[in-house]
Design a protein around this motif. Structure first.
Motif, PDB file in Angstrom:
ATOM      1  N   PRO A  65       1.071  -1.728  -0.162  1.00 33.34           N
ATOM      2  CA  PRO A  65      -0.173   0.330  -0.059  1.00 33.34           C
ATOM      3  C   PRO A  65       1.133   0.993   0.328  1.00 33.34           C
ATOM      4  N   LYS A  66       0.299   2.614  -0.182  1.00 34.53           N
ATOM      5  CA  LYS A  66       1.016   4.070  -0.577  1.00 34.53           C
ATOM      6  C   LYS A  66       1.726   4.295   1.026  1.00 34.53           C
ATOM      7  N   ASP A  67       0.423   3.739   1.685  1.00 37.46           N
ATOM      8  CA  ASP A  67       1.177   3.959   3.307  1.00 37.46           C
ATOM      9  C   ASP A  67       0.987   3.523   4.432  1.00 37.46           C
ATOM     10  N   GLY A  68       1.718   2.778   4.786  1.00 36.56           N
ATOM     11  CA  GLY A  68       1.731   1.644   5.553  1.00 36.56           C
ATOM     12  C   GLY A  68       1.615   0.263   5.591  1.00 36.56           C
ATOM     13  N   VAL A  69       1.363  -0.606   5.916  1.00 35.84           N
ATOM     14  CA  VAL A  69       1.569  -2.485   4.863  1.00 35.84           C
ATOM     15  C   VAL A  69       0.531  -3.579   6.034  1.00 35.84           C
ATOM     16  N   TRP A  70       0.613  -3.955   4.693  1.00 33.71           N
ATOM     17  CA  TRP A  70      -0.677  -5.065   4.666  1.00 33.71           C
ATOM     18  C   TRP A  70      -0.101  -6.243   6.010  1.00 33.71           C
ATOM     19  N   VAL A  71      -0.877  -6.476   6.721  1.00 34.76           N
ATOM     20  CA  VAL A  71      -0.697  -7.296   8.026  1.00 34.76           C
ATOM     21  C   VAL A  71      -1.440  -8.765   8.189  1.00 34.76           C
ATOM     22  N   ARG A  72      -0.857 -10.097   7.554  1.00 35.29           N
ATOM     23  CA  ARG A  72      -1.580 -11.341   7.964  1.00 35.29           C
ATOM     24  C   ARG A  72      -1.344 -12.518   8.586  1.00 35.29           C
ATOM     25  N   GLY A  73      -2.076 -13.094   8.786  1.00 40.19           N
ATOM     26  CA  GLY A  73      -1.859 -14.102   9.916  1.00 40.19           C
ATOM     27  C   GLY A  73      -2.207 -13.737  11.865  1.00 40.19           C
ATOM     28  N   LEU A  74      -3.210 -13.083  11.155  1.00 38.95           N
ATOM     29  CA  LEU A  74      -3.942 -12.791  13.038  1.00 38.95           C
ATOM     30  C   LEU A  74      -4.713 -13.801  12.887  1.00 38.95           C
ATOM     31  N   TYR A  75      -5.446 -13.957  14.315  1.00 42.06           N
ATOM     32  CA  TYR A  75      -6.326 -15.174  14.503  1.00 42.06           C
ATOM     33  C   TYR A  75      -7.668 -14.626  15.587  1.00 42.06           C
ATOM     34  N   LEU A  76      -8.241 -14.763  15.242  1.00 40.04           N
ATOM     35  CA  LEU A  76     -10.007 -14.396  16.060  1.00 40.04           C
ATOM     36  C   LEU A  76     -10.167 -15.110  17.120  1.00 40.04           C
ATOM     37  N   GLU A  77     -10.361 -14.139  18.496  1.00 37.85           N
ATOM     38  CA  GLU A  77     -10.898 -15.557  19.862  1.00 37.85           C
ATOM     39  C   GLU A  77     -12.145 -15.063  20.083  1.00 37.85           C
ATOM     40  N   GLY A  78     -13.218 -15.253  20.250  1.00 37.48           N
ATOM     41  CA  GLY A  78     -14.265 -14.725  20.943  1.00 37.48           C
ATOM     42  C   GLY A  78     -15.130 -14.282  20.442  1.00 37.48           C
ATOM     43  N   ALA A  79     -14.773 -14.085  18.820  1.00 42.56           N
ATOM     44  CA  ALA A  79     -15.890 -13.754  17.914  1.00 42.56           C
ATOM     45  C   ALA A  79     -15.625 -14.614  16.749  1.00 42.56           C
ATOM     46  N   GLY A  80     -16.752 -13.744  15.279  1.00 43.83           N
ATOM     47  CA  GLY A  80     -16.425 -14.581  14.181  1.00 43.83           C
ATOM     48  C   GLY A  80     -16.430 -12.915  13.458  1.00 43.83           C
ATOM     49  N   TRP A  81     -15.506 -13.351  12.166  1.00 41.27           N
ATOM     50  CA  TRP A  81     -15.739 -12.545  11.204  1.00 41.27           C
ATOM     51  C   TRP A  81     -16.748 -12.211   9.827  1.00 41.27           C
ATOM     52  N   ASP A  82     -17.557 -11.421   9.663  1.00 36.61           N
ATOM     53  CA  ASP A  82     -18.293 -11.523   8.316  1.00 36.61           C
ATOM     54  C   ASP A  82     -17.665 -10.254   7.286  1.00 36.61           C
ATOM     55  N   ARG A  83     -17.550 -10.999   6.522  1.00 39.67           N
ATOM     56  CA  ARG A  83     -16.565 -10.683   6.021  1.00 39.67           C
ATOM     57  C   ARG A  83     -17.033 -10.083   5.214  1.00 39.67           C
ATOM     58  N   LYS A  84     -18.628 -10.480   4.378  1.00 34.98           N
ATOM     59  CA  LYS A  84     -19.490  -9.345   3.502  1.00 34.98           C
ATOM     60  C   LYS A  84     -19.152  -8.012   4.140  1.00 34.98           C
ATOM     61  N   ASN A  85     -19.488  -7.888   5.632  1.00 35.45           N
ATOM     62  CA  ASN A  85     -19.817  -6.573   5.844  1.00 35.45           C
ATOM     63  C   ASN A  85     -18.819  -6.044   6.852  1.00 35.45           C
ATOM     64  N   SER A  86     -17.503  -7.022   6.866  1.00 39.78           N
ATOM     65  CA  SER A  86     -16.578  -6.605   7.235  1.00 39.78           C
ATOM     66  C   SER A  86     -16.975  -6.072   9.035  1.00 39.78           C
ATOM     67  N   CYS A  87     -16.811  -6.777   9.453  1.00 40.52           N
ATOM     68  CA  CYS A  87     -17.452  -6.503  11.103  1.00 40.52           C
ATOM     69  C   CYS A  87     -17.140  -8.380  11.633  1.00 40.52           C
ATOM     70  N   LEU A  88     -17.201  -7.562  13.582  1.00 37.25           N
ATOM     71  CA  LEU A  88     -17.381  -9.113  13.745  1.00 37.25           C
ATOM     72  C   LEU A  88     -19.337  -9.907  14.050  1.00 37.25           C
ATOM     73  N   ALA A  89     -18.842 -10.886  14.058  1.00 32.71           N
ATOM     74  CA  ALA A  89     -20.084 -11.447  14.464  1.00 32.71           C
ATOM     75  C   ALA A  89     -19.959 -13.038  15.092  1.00 32.71           C
ATOM     76  N   GLU A  90     -21.369 -13.520  15.058  1.00 31.95           N
ATOM     77  CA  GLU A  90     -21.431 -14.301  16.146  1.00 31.95           C
ATOM     78  C   GLU A  90     -20.277 -15.801  15.691  1.00 31.95           C
ATOM     79  N   ALA A  91     -19.431 -15.811  16.294  1.00 32.79           N
ATOM     80  CA  ALA A  91     -18.677 -17.293  15.616  1.00 32.79           C
ATOM     81  C   ALA A  91     -19.855 -17.966  15.774  1.00 32.79           C
ATOM     82  N   GLU A  92     -19.103 -19.196  15.325  1.00 29.62           N
ATOM     83  CA  GLU A  92     -20.022 -20.398  14.476  1.00 29.62           C
ATOM     84  C   GLU A  92     -19.815 -21.592  16.242  1.00 29.62           C
ATOM     85  N   PRO A  93     -21.196 -22.234  16.573  1.00 30.15           N
ATOM     86  CA  PRO A  93     -20.796 -23.498  17.441  1.00 30.15           C
ATOM     87  C   PRO A  93     -19.705 -23.936  16.890  1.00 30.15           C
TER      88      PRO A  93
END
Length: 471
Positions: A369-397
């Protein structure tokens, strides 16, 4: 709760000049105290550090409650919340994120609605509410009708939190059983002795340890460009080279020790036992904290070294950084802020981070990117991620962690206060959120969109980002 109400006398219960308020808030305080104590059953998803909240905290808070209600006509919410959660219970709390959780709970239970709403709900479950005014006995009776097993939702937790803590407890049990195994194993016909097994494992680990990175060559290559990022690269190479040297020399000594060529020292004995139990020897774990077992730790080390090997060979940073591969990610992030400050000619103190979660696949991110960096490989614990709306969502069972999409870390000068609907999510280096005496686990706080839920919902869930897992 039963115990707290059993300890209460009739005189205590009816001492306040505003009984309607007092009884309701006393019940809310009792619930608050019980939630704080019981929440530790969720281990890492409960509190970062386990605190010794006790009955005297409750007694002092209860005295304050009756005093302040007697003194003031209007309910002094701010004073009560500050004295109870900030001073009294908060006096035990040493972690900032635990303090945030504490104030979230008190704000939920101590508010105008808890007095004005009949049967004010204390959790999403219908079973937990403030009962109607009555005698001390009526409150005791209500408490006796509460579920005997507290569901995770009573704490604002997800059912997955129960599963996660039970897995951890089972693992601890098995590790304890392992440590009680007899140290000398009788050799059965055709079976391997302990020494043979360790020799075999040591040879396997030795083979998987990557080649050293050429530090001197890289230093000469980058001599013309002493940018903060290149300094970080050289420091990381030094640390990994030192670690690999330590591993190889200790494995060579161990082999000699087993063959009887040198004396087995206590440190070699420790390495011997760790390798047999498939743990990472403490001597190797000094470079960076990790909770992985030996096999996946070795694979992880090879991947970490590979990132810096490629960077050094190409003499230019990767397009997407694997942040978890750094021994000191905070050093890397500070270097990025320094680079940006020099580029734009502004003081580094004025800069802070803005986080944009990528909505495209990594294969489409071809240029940095022009400013800053792309960062990968982080894991989310205690929630799921809604890729479509790009926000936190409830984790699947049963989805205990989920891999986050790549995040754009962008240095920004004018940082406005955390926007509405954003959850300030702590990011930890490894699953043990408290860290150790010589190294904190917390790295950075990342703002994520909280979606359909309020940020408070995720605070109670213990939602956090992890850079590495324990498997």
């Amino acid at each position: 709760m039963t115990r707290l109400y059993q300890l209460m006398t009739e005189a205590q219960f009816s001492r306040c000049s505003k009984p309607a308020k007092y009884k309701k808030l006393l019940f809310a305080l009792c619930f608050f105290h019980s939630v704080l104590l019981e929440r530790k059953k969720f281990l890492q998803l409960g509190w970062n550090i386990i605190y010794g909240f006790n009955d005297s905290d409750f007694e002092v808070s209860e005295n304050l409650l009756s005093l302040y209600l007697d003194e003031y006509e209007e309910t002094p919410w701010d004073a009560l919340k500050y004295l109870i959660a900030g001073v009294n219970y908060g006096g035990h709390v040493t972690d900032d994120w635990d303090r945030r959780l504490l104030s979230t709970y008190i704000n939920d239970y101590f508010c105008d609605q808890s007095l004005s709403t009949p049967f004010y709900r204390l959790s999403v479950l219908e079973a937990y509410f403030i009962p109607k005014d009555g005698s001390l006995a009526s409150y005791k009776e209500y408490i006796s009708m509460l579920p005997s097993m507290d569901p995770p939702e009573a704490f604002g937790q997800h059912p997955n939190a129960d599963v996660a803590s039970q897995i951890t407890e089972a693992r601890t049990l098995f590790e304890t059983l392992l440590s009680l195994q007899p140290q000398i194993t009788p050799t059965r016909a055709g079976g391997q002795s302990r020494e043979e097994k360790v020799l075999e494992l040591a040879a396997d680990v030795k083979q998987k340890i990557p080649e050293m990175i050429d530090y001197e060559g890289t230093r000469k290559l980058l001599a013309m460009d002493p940018s903060p990022l290149n300094v970080v690269l050289l420091q990381e190479i030094q640390r990994y080279n030192k670690l690999m040297e330590t591993i190889l020399s200790s494995l060579t000594d161990l082999e000699k020790g087993i063959q009887g060529l040198i004396v087995m020292s206590t440190s070699l004995e420790e390495i011997f036992n760790c390798i047999f139990d498939a743990h990472v020897p403490p001597l190797w774990g000094k470079a960076y904290p990790s909770q992985k077992p030996l096999a996946s730790w070795t694979r992880d080390l090879a991947m970490r070294v590979e990132q810096f090997e490629l960077w050094a060979k190409r003499a230019r940073p990767p397009v997407i950084f694997w942040l978890s591969g750094f021994t000191f990610p905070t050093g890397f992030l500070t270097a990025l802020l320094q680079s940006s400050a020099r580029q734009n000619n502004i003081p580094v103190d004025n800069l802070s981070w803005e986080f944009i979660v990528s909505t495209v696949d990594d294969s489409n991110l071809v240029y940095p990117p022009k400013d800053g960096v792309w960062v990968r490989g982080l894991y989310l614990e205690g929630a799921g991620w809604d890729r479509k709306n790009s926000c936190l969502a409830e984790a699947e069972p049963m989805q205990l962690v989920c891999l986050m999409p790549t995040i754009h870390f962008r240095p920004t000068e004018s940082r406005k206060k955390s926007a509405k609907g954003m959850y300030s999510c702590p990011c930890y280096y490894y699953p043990d959120r408290a860290g150790s005496a010589d190294r904190a686990s917390f790295v950075i706080s990342i703002d994520l969109r909280s979606g359909t839920m309020t940020p408070d919902h995720w605070i109670k869930r213990g939602t956090a980002l992890l850079m590495s897992l324990d498997s």
